[in-house]
Write a protein that holds these residues in place. Structure first.
Motif, short mmCIF file in Angstrom:
data_model
loop_
_atom_site.label_atom_id
_atom_site.label_comp_id
_atom_site.label_asym_id
_atom_site.label_seq_id
_atom_site.Cartn_x
_atom_site.Cartn_y
_atom_site.Cartn_z
N PHE A 10 0.83 -1.20 0.00
CA PHE A 10 0.00 0.00 0.00
C PHE A 10 0.87 1.26 0.00
CE2 PHE A 10 -2.88 3.10 1.98
CZ PHE A 10 -4.05 2.87 1.28
N THR A 11 1.91 1.27 0.81
CA THR A 11 2.82 2.41 0.89
C THR A 11 3.53 2.64 -0.44
OG1 THR A 11 3.12 2.02 3.26
CG2 THR A 11 4.76 3.39 2.17
N ARG A 12 3.96 1.58 -1.09
CA ARG A 12 4.59 1.72 -2.41
C ARG A 12 3.60 2.30 -3.42
NH1 ARG A 12 6.49 -3.39 -1.18
NH2 ARG A 12 5.01 -4.35 -2.61
N GLU A 13 2.36 1.81 -3.39
CA GLU A 13 1.33 2.31 -4.30
C GLU A 13 1.03 3.78 -4.04
OE1 GLU A 13 -1.90 -0.42 -3.68
OE2 GLU A 13 -0.95 -2.00 -4.87
N LEU A 14 0.95 4.18 -2.76
CA LEU A 14 0.73 5.58 -2.43
C LEU A 14 1.83 6.48 -2.97
CD1 LEU A 14 -0.55 5.67 1.27
CD2 LEU A 14 -1.78 6.37 -0.78
N LYS A 15 3.07 6.02 -2.81
CA LYS A 15 4.21 6.79 -3.30
C LYS A 15 4.13 6.95 -4.81
CE LYS A 15 8.51 8.43 -3.08
NZ LYS A 15 8.53 9.73 -3.71
N ALA A 16 3.77 5.88 -5.52
CA ALA A 16 3.67 5.94 -6.98
C ALA A 16 2.57 6.91 -7.40
CB ALA A 16 3.41 4.55 -7.55
N ILE A 17 1.44 6.86 -6.72
CA ILE A 17 0.33 7.78 -7.04
C ILE A 17 0.75 9.22 -6.77
CG2 ILE A 17 -2.00 8.50 -6.38
CD1 ILE A 17 -2.53 5.50 -5.74
N SER A 18 1.37 9.43 -5.63
CA SER A 18 1.83 10.78 -5.26
C SER A 18 2.80 11.32 -6.29
CB SER A 18 2.48 10.74 -3.88
OG SER A 18 2.96 12.01 -3.54
N ASP A 19 3.73 10.50 -6.72
CA ASP A 19 4.71 10.93 -7.71
C ASP A 19 4.06 11.24 -9.05
OD1 ASP A 19 6.67 10.61 -5.82
OD2 ASP A 19 7.44 8.73 -6.63
N TYR A 25 -1.24 17.81 -10.75
CA TYR A 25 -2.24 18.65 -10.08
C TYR A 25 -1.69 20.01 -9.68
CZ TYR A 25 -5.48 14.73 -9.86
OH TYR A 25 -6.32 13.71 -10.17
N ALA A 26 -0.43 20.04 -9.27
CA ALA A 26 0.14 21.30 -8.77
C ALA A 26 0.51 22.23 -9.92
CB ALA A 26 1.36 21.01 -7.91
N ASN A 27 0.89 21.69 -11.08
CA ASN A 27 1.39 22.49 -12.20
C ASN A 27 2.54 23.37 -11.75
OD1 ASN A 27 -0.30 21.53 -14.24
ND2 ASN A 27 -1.93 22.91 -13.62
N SER A 28 3.36 22.85 -10.86
CA SER A 28 4.44 23.62 -10.26
C SER A 28 5.36 22.66 -9.53
CB SER A 28 3.84 24.62 -9.27
OG SER A 28 4.82 25.21 -8.47
N GLU A 29 6.53 23.14 -9.19
CA GLU A 29 7.44 22.35 -8.35
C GLU A 29 6.89 22.27 -6.92
OE1 GLU A 29 10.28 20.60 -9.18
OE2 GLU A 29 9.60 21.01 -11.20
N ASP A 30 6.06 23.23 -6.55
CA ASP A 30 5.46 23.27 -5.22
C ASP A 30 4.22 22.38 -5.23
OD1 ASP A 30 4.25 23.85 -2.81
OD2 ASP A 30 4.06 26.00 -3.18
N ARG A 31 4.28 21.27 -4.52
CA ARG A 31 3.16 20.32 -4.50
C ARG A 31 1.90 20.91 -3.88
NH1 ARG A 31 4.21 14.60 -5.18
NH2 ARG A 31 6.06 14.54 -6.47
N LEU A 32 2.04 22.02 -3.20
CA LEU A 32 0.90 22.65 -2.54
C LEU A 32 0.33 23.82 -3.35
CD1 LEU A 32 2.39 22.68 1.07
CD2 LEU A 32 1.01 20.91 -0.02
N ALA A 33 0.88 24.05 -4.53
CA ALA A 33 0.49 25.21 -5.34
C ALA A 33 -1.00 25.22 -5.68
CB ALA A 33 1.33 25.27 -6.63
N ASN A 34 -1.57 24.06 -5.95
CA ASN A 34 -2.98 23.97 -6.30
C ASN A 34 -3.85 24.53 -5.17
OD1 ASN A 34 -5.30 23.14 -7.77
ND2 ASN A 34 -5.39 21.26 -6.59
N PHE A 35 -3.53 24.18 -3.94
CA PHE A 35 -4.31 24.65 -2.79
C PHE A 35 -4.11 26.14 -2.56
CE2 PHE A 35 -3.01 20.21 -2.04
CZ PHE A 35 -4.24 19.63 -2.29
N LYS A 36 -2.92 26.61 -2.82
CA LYS A 36 -2.64 28.04 -2.69
C LYS A 36 -3.42 28.84 -3.73
CE LYS A 36 1.86 27.07 -0.70
NZ LYS A 36 3.30 27.00 -0.92
N ARG A 37 -3.45 28.34 -4.98
CA ARG A 37 -4.23 29.02 -6.03
C ARG A 37 -5.71 29.00 -5.70
NH1 ARG A 37 -0.79 26.00 -9.36
NH2 ARG A 37 -2.48 24.52 -9.78
N MET A 38 -6.21 27.85 -5.24
CA MET A 38 -7.62 27.76 -4.86
C MET A 38 -7.93 28.72 -3.72
SD MET A 38 -8.50 23.69 -4.95
CE MET A 38 -10.13 23.97 -4.27
N GLY A 39 -7.00 28.84 -2.78
CA GLY A 39 -7.20 29.74 -1.66
C GLY A 39 -7.36 31.18 -2.11
#
Length: 109
Positions: A10-19, A25-39
């Motif tokens: 499960f952990t390996r699968e999560l890592k693959a999905i995250s990668d 989703y972020a369209n950026s090097e910042d993985r949190l960019a999507n949430f910042k734009r939405m904010g």
């Protein structure tokens, strides 16, 4: 032993999905960019933006738990997505703590 094997897979699968989904989703090097734009767009915090998206997955999980059929995604994929959103929520929290510490250090120093 069986749980350990399930957890490792499960952990390996999560890592693959995250990668694979992270940069998409972020369209950026910042993985949190999507949430910042939405904010900015919806005048809410990145944490609330992430929480809203997380709640969509939790609602779908609840739907299946209560005996309904899966609709667009499998139960497994909803669980994985929810865990990833919890990890992203944690990352936003840590980023906020770092920013608060830097602000406090600047005020003191």
């Amino acid at each position: 032993k069986q749980f350990d094997e399930i957890q490792e897979k499960f952990t390996r699968e999560l890592k693959a999905i995250s990668d694979s989904k992270g940069l998409e989703y972020a369209n950026s090097e910042d993985r949190l960019a999507n949430f910042k734009r939405m904010g900015v767009k919806y005048e809410i915090s990145p944490m609330k933006a992430c929480g809203l998206l997380l709640s969509k997955h939790l609602d779908a999980i609840d739907y299946v738990i209560n005996g309904k059929k899966e609709i667009s995604e499998t139960f497994e994929s909803r669980i994985k997505d929810a865990i990833l959103y919890l990890m992203l929520l944690y990352a936003i929290h840590v980023e906020n703590l770092i920013r608060e510490d830097a602000k406090r250090d600047k005020q003191i120093g």
